[in-house]
Design a protein around this motif. Sequence first.
Motif, PDB file in Angstrom:
ATOM      1  N   ALA A  99       0.742  -1.264   0.053  1.00 47.11           N
ATOM      2  CA  ALA A  99      -0.117   0.066   0.079  1.00 47.11           C
ATOM      3  C   ALA A  99       0.904   1.163   0.228  1.00 47.11           C
ATOM      4  CB  ALA A  99      -0.845  -0.013   1.294  1.00 47.11           C
ATOM      5  N   LEU A 100       2.119   1.210   0.829  1.00 43.46           N
ATOM      6  CA  LEU A 100       2.596   2.502   0.852  1.00 43.46           C
ATOM      7  C   LEU A 100       3.649   2.671  -0.443  1.00 43.46           C
ATOM      8  CD1 LEU A 100       4.049   2.248   4.518  1.00 43.46           C
ATOM      9  CD2 LEU A 100       2.624   3.979   3.701  1.00 43.46           C
ATOM     10  N   ALA A 101       3.935   1.682  -1.034  1.00 42.38           N
ATOM     11  CA  ALA A 101       4.583   1.822  -2.245  1.00 42.38           C
ATOM     12  C   ALA A 101       3.407   2.433  -3.363  1.00 42.38           C
ATOM     13  CB  ALA A 101       4.750   0.198  -2.758  1.00 42.38           C
ATOM     14  N   ARG A 102       2.418   1.968  -3.462  1.00 48.23           N
ATOM     15  CA  ARG A 102       1.358   2.607  -4.285  1.00 48.23           C
ATOM     16  C   ARG A 102       1.229   4.114  -3.895  1.00 48.23           C
ATOM     17  NH1 ARG A 102      -2.347  -0.958  -6.593  1.00 48.23           N
ATOM     18  NH2 ARG A 102      -3.155   1.030  -7.611  1.00 48.23           N
ATOM     19  N   VAL A 103       1.019   4.481  -2.612  1.00 45.17           N
ATOM     20  CA  VAL A 103       0.811   5.749  -2.075  1.00 45.17           C
ATOM     21  C   VAL A 103       1.870   6.551  -2.369  1.00 45.17           C
ATOM     22  CG1 VAL A 103       0.609   7.052  -0.027  1.00 45.17           C
ATOM     23  CG2 VAL A 103      -0.770   5.086  -0.370  1.00 45.17           C
ATOM     24  N   ARG A 104       3.135   6.184  -2.803  1.00 47.14           N
ATOM     25  CA  ARG A 104       4.184   6.998  -3.218  1.00 47.14           C
ATOM     26  C   ARG A 104       4.208   7.630  -4.393  1.00 47.14           C
ATOM     27  NH1 ARG A 104       7.257   3.047   0.097  1.00 47.14           N
ATOM     28  NH2 ARG A 104       7.805   3.554   2.143  1.00 47.14           N
ATOM     29  N   SER A 105       3.395   7.123  -5.424  1.00 49.62           N
ATOM     30  CA  SER A 105       3.702   7.337  -6.685  1.00 49.62           C
ATOM     31  C   SER A 105       3.386   8.826  -6.897  1.00 49.62           C
ATOM     32  CB  SER A 105       2.359   6.553  -7.551  1.00 49.62           C
ATOM     33  OG  SER A 105       2.238   7.310  -8.652  1.00 49.62           O
TER      34      SER A 105
END
Length: 426
Positions: free
Chosen positions: A302-308
């Motif tokens: 989830a955090l990887a996606r949020v960082r986009s």
Amino acid sequence: MAAGASRIFVSHLADVAVFDPNGDQVGRVRDLVCMLRVGRRPPRLLGLVVELTTRRRIFLPMTRVTGIESGQVITTGVLNVRRFEQRPTERLVFGDLLDRRVKLVETDDEVTVLDLSVQQLPARREWEVDRVFVRKGKGRAFRRSRGETLTVEWSAVTGFSLEEHGQGAESLLATFEQLRPADLANVLHHLSAKRRAEVAAALDDDRLADVLEQLPEDDQIEILGKLQKERAADVLEAMDPDDAADLLAELPEDEKERLLSLMQPDDAADMRRLMAYEEKTAGGLMTTEPIVLRPDATVADALARVRSPDLSPALAAQVYVCRPPDETPTGKYLGTVHFQRLLRDPPYTLVSALVDDDPQSLSPDAALPVVAGFFATYDMVAAPVVDESGALLGVVTVDDVLDHMLPEDWREAEFDLSDEGATHGS
């Protein structure tokens, strides 16, 4: 380029194969496209000129490049096969910049450009040309000795950048490059129709899409109507789906259908779905591209996606947990997890364990006052839109609610952004 990768010299990209995510070759790199800037600021690298197996040369934006490594370029798999046409503000790296005679700022010596290096900016999707590999000398002595070679920062040479004077679209773009999309939209609104069309034609697709979203409706329609139809479709694809659907809905039926036919099928399907709802309802306000995760995804996922960097703050504020399929309309919507909660739990935690026990959502037919009340009641920055079957259709963000609650001409108002105005109000 992978995160943390070293810079790449453009000579290493000549004739490099380009692959889609499945490993199938789609073409080869024939050139790089950059945009020069006023003064000594490094140029932006906009994309690659790729020659397909059919010999057609197309433009591949850097936003659709996921990796440059091991002598190959990897793309997202989404290609626009419209033939590449160089715009007035663009320069071809191989065709226009290499073998060019420039001067070293410190010594005023003339040098020849042999190569340039490119690098992706940290935590951003933008790329820049950052260094120049040059050879000193000129004339017969230069040809005999081959001259001394050295690598310098872009700012250490002169002879590339745009001139500060002039009133063409090229100079205007260089002057306005640092403006935020809303501020550039305000500038465009006050230009003459002719100059507005020139500047819009010279902007790259992503930048123009961002600016169009901030313009009054009449300006949007005028600019879109003066673009070539293929490019107009590209710009619509680059816009947020809800904004693009609103713009399409204002066009004559034949023009709307032609543009939809030129768009990628998935994007066109999203547009048609959004236009099926009344404008001032949750369905008409929503975007179809929230962060959707399956129940077995982890906090780390989830955090990887949020960082986009491509996400707006409102869309990055939370993730939406749904059963497959995980593109809207999804399987059963299970709930939302705010990014603050993601920061408090271990990376291996499943997002399904963090969803609200009583997930709140909007019906696609909810009217604007109901949507606004929902945001006020639950202190939301984004709200899920769920149909009767329990599928997530999209997400309404607070900026879209404000856009539709303010007077129609609010974008044309002048705002006092000085320290005094921002602090004390009117």
